[in-house]
Motif scaffolding. Sequence first.
Motif, PDB file in Angstrom:
ATOM      1  N   GLU A   3     -13.600  29.060  26.344  1.00  0.00           N
ATOM      2  CA  GLU A   3     -14.399  28.247  27.251  1.00  0.00           C
ATOM      3  C   GLU A   3     -14.993  29.100  28.375  1.00  0.00           C
ATOM      4  O   GLU A   3     -16.075  28.801  28.878  1.00  0.00           O
ATOM      5  N   ASP A   4     -14.308  30.165  28.745  1.00  0.00           N
ATOM      6  CA  ASP A   4     -14.739  31.023  29.835  1.00  0.00           C
ATOM      7  C   ASP A   4     -16.134  31.598  29.597  1.00  0.00           C
ATOM      8  O   ASP A   4     -16.965  31.620  30.499  1.00  0.00           O
ATOM      9  N   ILE A   5     -16.402  32.049  28.410  1.00  0.00           N
ATOM     10  CA  ILE A   5     -17.706  32.650  28.124  1.00  0.00           C
ATOM     11  C   ILE A   5     -18.816  31.607  28.192  1.00  0.00           C
ATOM     12  O   ILE A   5     -19.911  31.879  28.681  1.00  0.00           O
ATOM     13  N   VAL A   6     -18.545  30.398  27.743  1.00  0.00           N
ATOM     14  CA  VAL A   6     -19.552  29.335  27.774  1.00  0.00           C
ATOM     15  C   VAL A   6     -19.777  28.869  29.214  1.00  0.00           C
ATOM     16  O   VAL A   6     -20.905  28.578  29.615  1.00  0.00           O
ATOM     17  N   SER A   7     -18.725  28.833  29.993  1.00  0.00           N
ATOM     18  CA  SER A   7     -18.828  28.386  31.385  1.00  0.00           C
ATOM     19  C   SER A   7     -19.492  29.415  32.292  1.00  0.00           C
ATOM     20  O   SER A   7     -20.137  29.051  33.267  1.00  0.00           O
ATOM     21  N   ASN A   8     -19.320  30.697  31.992  1.00  0.00           N
ATOM     22  CA  ASN A   8     -19.746  31.739  32.925  1.00  0.00           C
ATOM     23  C   ASN A   8     -20.960  32.554  32.501  1.00  0.00           C
ATOM     24  O   ASN A   8     -21.373  33.447  33.242  1.00  0.00           O
ATOM     25  N   VAL A   9     -21.514  32.292  31.340  1.00  0.00           N
ATOM     26  CA  VAL A   9     -22.717  33.005  30.913  1.00  0.00           C
ATOM     27  C   VAL A   9     -23.820  31.970  30.720  1.00  0.00           C
ATOM     28  O   VAL A   9     -23.728  31.105  29.848  1.00  0.00           O
ATOM     29  N   SER A  10     -24.832  32.066  31.543  1.00  0.00           N
ATOM     30  CA  SER A  10     -25.942  31.127  31.475  1.00  0.00           C
ATOM     31  C   SER A  10     -26.606  31.205  30.098  1.00  0.00           C
ATOM     32  O   SER A  10     -27.007  32.282  29.654  1.00  0.00           O
ATOM     33  N   GLY A  11     -26.665  30.070  29.428  1.00  0.00           N
ATOM     34  CA  GLY A  11     -27.287  30.008  28.107  1.00  0.00           C
ATOM     35  C   GLY A  11     -26.316  30.084  26.943  1.00  0.00           C
ATOM     36  O   GLY A  11     -26.695  29.814  25.809  1.00  0.00           O
ATOM     37  N   ALA A  12     -25.058  30.459  27.200  1.00  0.00           N
ATOM     38  CA  ALA A  12     -24.058  30.459  26.123  1.00  0.00           C
ATOM     39  C   ALA A  12     -23.724  29.008  25.800  1.00  0.00           C
ATOM     40  O   ALA A  12     -23.517  28.192  26.701  1.00  0.00           O
ATOM     41  N   ILE A  77     -27.296  33.657  17.529  1.00  0.00           N
ATOM     42  CA  ILE A  77     -25.876  33.739  17.199  1.00  0.00           C
ATOM     43  C   ILE A  77     -25.497  35.207  17.234  1.00  0.00           C
ATOM     44  O   ILE A  77     -26.198  36.058  16.670  1.00  0.00           O
ATOM     45  N   PHE A  78     -24.395  35.506  17.908  1.00  0.00           N
ATOM     46  CA  PHE A  78     -23.866  36.858  18.008  1.00  0.00           C
ATOM     47  C   PHE A  78     -22.489  36.865  17.351  1.00  0.00           C
ATOM     48  O   PHE A  78     -21.687  35.959  17.575  1.00  0.00           O
ATOM     49  N   LEU A  79     -22.209  37.895  16.571  1.00  0.00           N
ATOM     50  CA  LEU A  79     -20.935  37.998  15.858  1.00  0.00           C
ATOM     51  C   LEU A  79     -20.400  39.410  16.020  1.00  0.00           C
ATOM     52  O   LEU A  79     -21.105  40.381  15.719  1.00  0.00           O
ATOM     53  N   ILE A  80     -19.165  39.532  16.528  1.00  0.00           N
ATOM     54  CA  ILE A  80     -18.540  40.843  16.702  1.00  0.00           C
ATOM     55  C   ILE A  80     -17.094  40.784  16.205  1.00  0.00           C
ATOM     56  O   ILE A  80     -16.517  39.711  16.047  1.00  0.00           O
ATOM     57  N   ALA A  81     -16.511  41.964  15.993  1.00  0.00           N
ATOM     58  CA  ALA A  81     -15.100  42.050  15.631  1.00  0.00           C
ATOM     59  C   ALA A  81     -14.256  41.664  16.835  1.00  0.00           C
ATOM     60  O   ALA A  81     -14.609  41.965  17.980  1.00  0.00           O
ATOM     61  N   ALA A  91     -22.819  31.190  20.099  1.00  0.00           N
ATOM     62  CA  ALA A  91     -24.167  30.635  19.978  1.00  0.00           C
ATOM     63  C   ALA A  91     -24.771  30.584  21.372  1.00  0.00           C
ATOM     64  O   ALA A  91     -24.076  30.272  22.349  1.00  0.00           O
ATOM     65  N   ALA A  92     -26.079  30.886  21.469  1.00  0.00           N
ATOM     66  CA  ALA A  92     -26.723  30.956  22.776  1.00  0.00           C
ATOM     67  C   ALA A  92     -28.151  30.446  22.724  1.00  0.00           C
ATOM     68  O   ALA A  92     -28.780  30.409  21.664  1.00  0.00           O
ATOM     69  N   ALA A  93     -28.668  30.096  23.897  1.00  0.00           N
ATOM     70  CA  ALA A  93     -30.042  29.622  24.053  1.00  0.00           C
ATOM     71  C   ALA A  93     -31.031  30.768  23.805  1.00  0.00           C
ATOM     72  O   ALA A  93     -30.651  31.944  23.887  1.00  0.00           O
ATOM     73  N   ASP A  97     -29.568  36.391  28.152  1.00  0.00           N
ATOM     74  CA  ASP A  97     -29.591  37.818  28.465  1.00  0.00           C
ATOM     75  C   ASP A  97     -28.688  38.484  27.417  1.00  0.00           C
ATOM     76  O   ASP A  97     -27.462  38.376  27.477  1.00  0.00           O
ATOM     77  N   MET A  98     -29.303  39.158  26.459  1.00  0.00           N
ATOM     78  CA  MET A  98     -28.554  39.708  25.323  1.00  0.00           C
ATOM     79  C   MET A  98     -27.523  40.749  25.756  1.00  0.00           C
ATOM     80  O   MET A  98     -26.437  40.819  25.184  1.00  0.00           O
ATOM     81  N   GLN A  99     -27.864  41.548  26.754  1.00  0.00           N
ATOM     82  CA  GLN A  99     -26.928  42.552  27.225  1.00  0.00           C
ATOM     83  C   GLN A  99     -25.705  41.891  27.861  1.00  0.00           C
ATOM     84  O   GLN A  99     -24.572  42.298  27.628  1.00  0.00           O
ATOM     85  N   GLU A 100     -25.939  40.859  28.657  1.00  0.00           N
ATOM     86  CA  GLU A 100     -24.831  40.184  29.322  1.00  0.00           C
ATOM     87  C   GLU A 100     -23.915  39.496  28.318  1.00  0.00           C
ATOM     88  O   GLU A 100     -22.690  39.601  28.408  1.00  0.00           O
ATOM     89  N   ILE A 101     -24.486  38.805  27.347  1.00  0.00           N
ATOM     90  CA  ILE A 101     -23.637  38.062  26.400  1.00  0.00           C
ATOM     91  C   ILE A 101     -22.787  39.006  25.563  1.00  0.00           C
ATOM     92  O   ILE A 101     -21.596  38.768  25.365  1.00  0.00           O
ATOM     93  N   THR A 102     -23.360  40.110  25.102  1.00  0.00           N
ATOM     94  CA  THR A 102     -22.552  41.031  24.287  1.00  0.00           C
ATOM     95  C   THR A 102     -21.490  41.719  25.143  1.00  0.00           C
ATOM     96  O   THR A 102     -20.362  41.926  24.689  1.00  0.00           O
ATOM     97  N   PHE A 103     -21.834  42.054  26.392  1.00  0.00           N
ATOM     98  CA  PHE A 103     -20.839  42.637  27.305  1.00  0.00           C
ATOM     99  C   PHE A 103     -19.676  41.668  27.509  1.00  0.00           C
ATOM    100  O   PHE A 103     -18.508  42.040  27.405  1.00  0.00           O
ATOM    101  N   ARG A 104     -20.005  40.416  27.805  1.00  0.00           N
ATOM    102  CA  ARG A 104     -18.968  39.403  28.029  1.00  0.00           C
ATOM    103  C   ARG A 104     -18.143  39.152  26.774  1.00  0.00           C
ATOM    104  O   ARG A 104     -16.941  38.892  26.852  1.00  0.00           O
ATOM    105  N   MET A 105     -18.770  39.197  25.613  1.00  0.00           N
ATOM    106  CA  MET A 105     -18.028  39.011  24.363  1.00  0.00           C
ATOM    107  C   MET A 105     -17.004  40.121  24.187  1.00  0.00           C
ATOM    108  O   MET A 105     -15.853  39.863  23.817  1.00  0.00           O
TER     109      MET A 105
END
Length: 127
Positions: A3-12, A77-81, A91-93, A97-105
């Motif tokens: 839930e943290d990533i969805v709550s704290n990354v705009s567009g997640a 959609i972003f998928l990582i190990a 899943a994101a809007a 911000d692609m850099q932010e979402i992958t960093f947070r993931m």
Amino acid sequence: MLEDIVSNVSGARHAILLSADGLRRGATSGMSADLADTISAAMSGMQSLSRATARFAGPEDNPKWQQTVIEFKHGWIFLIAAGQGAYLAVAAAPDIDMQEITFRMHQLVSRLGKELMTPAREMADKQ
């Protein structure tokens, strides 16, 4: 933690933790269990396809899959190990911000690894 990533990354929008064989291990609220199970199975297949086509990206002798990114008109959609035998999908809007979402993931994967680790058992002294 998902839930943290969805709550704290705009567009997640959603996050799912899945096993390599496509079983849902966790999902953010707002998704039905059926949808989360379907997406988990699909992401497992997507990861497998990504690994199988890795040599298409270049002449690497031993290509290593790192991330799969899928773009739709209505989002990403972003998928990582996420450790041994596990994956994280988010899943994101469309304006994420692609850099932010992958960093947070990757941060989340690091946190999940620490939380999911089982401490070594200690042997009790026999008396």
